[in-house]
Enzyme design. Structure first.
Site, short mmCIF file in Angstrom:
data_model
loop_
_atom_site.label_atom_id
_atom_site.label_comp_id
_atom_site.label_asym_id
_atom_site.label_seq_id
_atom_site.Cartn_x
_atom_site.Cartn_y
_atom_site.Cartn_z
N ARG A 64 2.79 15.75 8.08
CA ARG A 64 2.45 14.53 7.34
C ARG A 64 2.75 14.67 5.86
O ARG A 64 3.25 13.73 5.21
CB ARG A 64 0.97 14.20 7.56
CG ARG A 64 0.50 12.89 6.89
CD ARG A 64 -0.93 12.57 7.33
NE ARG A 64 -1.40 11.31 6.78
CZ ARG A 64 -2.17 11.20 5.70
NH1 ARG A 64 -2.52 12.30 5.03
NH2 ARG A 64 -2.58 10.02 5.27
N HIS B 18 2.60 11.41 16.00
CA HIS B 18 1.18 11.14 16.24
C HIS B 18 0.73 11.66 17.61
O HIS B 18 -0.36 11.34 18.07
CB HIS B 18 0.88 9.65 16.09
CG HIS B 18 0.92 9.20 14.67
ND1 HIS B 18 0.76 7.89 14.29
CD2 HIS B 18 1.11 9.90 13.51
CE1 HIS B 18 0.85 7.80 12.96
NE2 HIS B 18 1.06 9.01 12.48
N ASN C 34 -2.83 9.33 0.30
CA ASN C 34 -3.00 10.78 0.20
C ASN C 34 -4.40 11.22 -0.18
O ASN C 34 -4.82 12.34 0.15
CB ASN C 34 -2.01 11.35 -0.82
CG ASN C 34 -0.56 11.14 -0.42
OD1 ASN C 34 -0.23 11.15 0.76
ND2 ASN C 34 0.30 10.94 -1.41
N HIS D 12 5.16 12.16 3.79
CA HIS D 12 4.70 11.46 2.59
C HIS D 12 5.48 11.90 1.35
O HIS D 12 5.58 11.14 0.39
CB HIS D 12 3.19 11.68 2.39
CG HIS D 12 2.35 10.86 3.31
ND1 HIS D 12 1.03 10.55 3.06
CD2 HIS D 12 2.63 10.28 4.51
CE1 HIS D 12 0.55 9.81 4.05
NE2 HIS D 12 1.49 9.65 4.94
#
Length: 273
Positions: free
Chosen positions: A17, A148, A49, A21
């Site tokens: 992740r 996911h 975040n 990001h």
């Protein structure tokens, strides 16, 4: 990464992740790793975040070990790209060759982090356009969403789904409501994949087909729209999902890298040199 994932399997998802990001904000340049200071605003406190991005200490440890062997040569951006891949592999997912040579940003953008990282509340059209803006097509988006299959999400990111959405399995919604109340408990965690949260596999797509996607944005991939057929395909063919995921990760890792004399090789991933 092997040590980190053995210690805490969730860390594989956390580092993946972080990389996602990072890449969606001005490219894969390790800008997400920069700490805020009195004179510098980084991305760690952007809404996607804040109190959720994690794994920074793992990257610090890897950087220290890499620099001990080969000082001032490997960027934090490359380390994050490699660590994301290795975390997936440790959890049983595919491997891929990571193109290297990225350099580290001297800047960051909290506003871009707030506006360009896809929301867990996003519609299918918003997801497709958000990924397209980064050079990733709808197939890439649906494959990358398969990340996911690992990791967890905080209650506030899926509260509206379990209380308001109608395209949700009622038993699944009831299970999630038990630890995510209508108010309070915002940071309570739930697995993104209710069945194999610490194994990288294609069960995520089966969850979508049974209306057990945790996030609204997850279920949008299987809700009578353009990605339904691909979700069915990935559910039936794990090898194809792994192949497409690996290819999409390479594409994502190539978003606007700093190369040549642009950027720098940070000595501390948290601060510019």
């Amino acid at each position: 990464m092997r040590q980190a994932v053995i210690r805490e399997p969730r860390m594989g998802a956390s580092i993946l992740r972080l990389f996602f990001h990072d890449c969606f904000v001005n490219g894969c340049d390790a800008s997400i790793l920069l700490d805020d200071t009195a004179t510098f605003t980084g991305e760690k406190n952007a809404l996607p975040n804040q109190n959720s991005a994690r794994g920074f200490e793992v990257i610090d440890t890897i950087k220290t070990r890499v620099d001990a062997a080969c000082n001032a040569t490997v960027s934090c951006a490359d380390i994050l790209a490699l660590a994301a891949r290795d975390g997936v592999v440790q959890l049983g997912g595919p491997s891929w060759t990571v193109p290297l040579g990225r350099r580290d940003a001297r800047t960051a953008s909290q506003s871009a982090a707030n506006n360009e990282i896809p929301s867990p509340l996003a519609s299918l059209s918003a997801l497709i356009s958000g990924f397209a803006a980064k050079g990733l097509n709808a197939r890439d988006m649906t494959a990358l969403s398969g990340s996911h299959t690992i990791g967890q999400a905080q209650c506030f990111t899926f509260r509206s789904r379990i209380y308001n959405d109608t395209n949700i399995d009622p038993n699944f919604a009831a299970t999630r409501r038990s630890t995510c109340p209508v108010s309070g408990g915002n940071s309570n965690l739930a697995p993104l994949d209710i069945r194999t949260m610490n194994r990288f596999d294609n069960i995520y797509y089966q969850n979508l087909m049974t209306r057990r996607g945790l996030l609204h944005s997850d279920q949008e991939l299987f809700n009578g729209g353009s990605q339904d057929a691909l979700v069915r395909t990935y559910n039936a063919n794990n090898a194809l999902f792994f192949r497409d995921f690996a290819a999409a990760m390479v594409k994502m890792s190539n978003i606007s890298p700093l190369t040549g004399t642009n950027g720098e090789i940070r000595s501390n991933c948290r601060v510019v040199n």
